[in-house]
Design a protein around this motif. Structure first.
Motif, short mmCIF file in Angstrom:
data_model
loop_
_atom_site.label_atom_id
_atom_site.label_comp_id
_atom_site.label_asym_id
_atom_site.label_seq_id
_atom_site.Cartn_x
_atom_site.Cartn_y
_atom_site.Cartn_z
N UNK A 42 1.91 34.86 30.78
CA UNK A 42 1.85 33.44 31.13
C UNK A 42 2.73 33.16 32.34
N UNK A 43 3.94 33.69 32.34
CA UNK A 43 4.87 33.44 33.45
C UNK A 43 4.36 34.08 34.74
N UNK A 44 3.82 35.28 34.65
CA UNK A 44 3.28 35.94 35.85
C UNK A 44 2.08 35.18 36.39
N UNK A 45 1.20 34.71 35.50
CA UNK A 45 0.03 33.96 35.95
C UNK A 45 0.47 32.65 36.61
N UNK A 46 1.46 31.98 36.04
CA UNK A 46 1.98 30.75 36.64
C UNK A 46 2.56 31.03 38.03
N UNK A 47 3.26 32.15 38.15
CA UNK A 47 3.87 32.50 39.44
C UNK A 47 2.82 32.76 40.51
N UNK A 48 1.77 33.49 40.18
CA UNK A 48 0.78 33.83 41.21
C UNK A 48 -0.22 32.70 41.45
N UNK A 49 -0.47 31.85 40.45
CA UNK A 49 -1.45 30.78 40.61
C UNK A 49 -0.83 29.46 41.06
N UNK A 50 0.45 29.28 40.77
CA UNK A 50 1.09 27.99 41.06
C UNK A 50 0.86 26.95 39.99
N UNK A 51 0.16 27.30 38.91
CA UNK A 51 -0.11 26.36 37.82
C UNK A 51 1.09 26.35 36.87
N UNK A 52 1.94 25.34 37.04
CA UNK A 52 3.15 25.23 36.21
C UNK A 52 3.04 24.10 35.19
N UNK A 53 1.84 23.84 34.73
CA UNK A 53 1.61 22.85 33.68
C UNK A 53 2.56 23.16 32.52
N UNK A 54 3.31 22.16 32.02
CA UNK A 54 4.26 22.43 30.94
C UNK A 54 3.60 22.92 29.64
N UNK A 55 2.30 22.71 29.48
CA UNK A 55 1.61 23.24 28.29
C UNK A 55 1.67 24.76 28.25
N UNK A 56 1.92 25.37 29.42
CA UNK A 56 1.99 26.83 29.52
C UNK A 56 3.42 27.35 29.55
N UNK A 57 4.37 26.51 29.94
CA UNK A 57 5.71 27.02 30.24
C UNK A 57 6.86 26.37 29.48
N UNK A 58 6.65 25.22 28.89
CA UNK A 58 7.73 24.48 28.25
C UNK A 58 7.46 24.35 26.74
N UNK A 59 8.10 25.20 25.93
CA UNK A 59 7.84 25.18 24.48
C UNK A 59 8.07 23.81 23.84
N UNK A 60 9.11 23.08 24.25
CA UNK A 60 9.38 21.78 23.65
C UNK A 60 8.23 20.81 23.94
N UNK A 61 7.76 20.80 25.16
CA UNK A 61 6.63 19.95 25.52
C UNK A 61 5.37 20.42 24.77
N UNK A 62 5.11 21.72 24.82
CA UNK A 62 3.88 22.27 24.24
C UNK A 62 3.79 22.06 22.74
N UNK A 63 4.93 22.02 22.05
CA UNK A 63 4.91 21.78 20.60
C UNK A 63 4.36 20.41 20.25
N UNK A 64 4.48 19.45 21.18
CA UNK A 64 3.97 18.10 20.94
C UNK A 64 2.53 17.89 21.35
N UNK A 65 1.86 18.94 21.80
CA UNK A 65 0.45 18.81 22.20
C UNK A 65 -0.46 19.11 21.01
N UNK A 66 -1.74 18.81 21.14
CA UNK A 66 -2.67 19.12 20.05
C UNK A 66 -2.75 20.63 19.72
#
Length: 178
Positions: A42-66
């Motif tokens: 996930x971190x490598x894909x975020x680094x090469x794509x530039x997609x830093x959506x918190x649903x992929x990188x922030x566990x606290x945020x992601x826990x509150x998603x569906x």
């Protein structure tokens, strides 16, 4: 903190890689690849794509998603499809023309995905091939599906297998920890 990232599910580079030419392809022919998702993926894909959506990188945020936790970038599964097309079926020399994808289930760290690519049709005049693409998880549930259109190679390619470079992931200052 810096650490080497070498995907542990990456198959050893084959000594030789060989394609399947347009004339050799048969309707119903398929190939598969299996890969488990890691946090490093996930971190490598975020680094090469530039997609830093918190649903992929922030566990606290992601826990509150569906999805109740960090999920893979959808296009990570798309990249796995591309890997099968470019290395197995049809393989080296394939030109990716078109892809539609439908994302139907989230992919979480630890999920083991199986990518299956199957020849649906062949267009002899243009050497185009339509392929069914299905990605399923370790429970057999489809997570992504779609159809790819490729220009299949007409000349046989047989080459030494490539070894990919190692990625180094470095923790960013001030990064959120979960």
């Amino acid at each position: 903190m810096t650490h080497a990232y070498i995907p542990d599910q990456m198959p050893e580079a084959p000594a030789v890689i060989e394609n399947i030419t347009f004339d050799e392809l048969c309707i119903g022919q398929s190939a598969q690849r299996r890969r488990a998702l890691t946090q490093d993926d996930i971190e490598a894909f975020a680094a090469v794509s530039g997609d830093t959506n918190p649903a992929h990188l922030d566990p606290a945020y992601a826990d509150g998603t569906p999805f109740h936790g960090v999920i893979a970038h959808g296009m990570w599964a798309g990249a796995l499809i591309s890997a099968v097309l470019g290395t197995q079926l049809p393989g080296p020399g394939t030109i990716y023309l078109e892809q539609n994808l439908r994302f139907v289930r989230p992919v979480h760290v630890g999920d083991a995905l199986t990518v299956t690519v199957t020849v649906l049709s062949k267009e002899p005049e243009k050497k185009r091939v339509e392929l069914d693409c299905t990605v399923s998880n370790q429970h057999g549930d489809t997570v992504v599906f779609g159809v790819a259109l490729v220009l299949a190679p007409t000349l046989k390619v047989r080459r030494p297998g490539a070894t990919v470079p190692r990625l180094l992931l470095e923790e960013a200052a001030g990064r959120l920890e979960g």
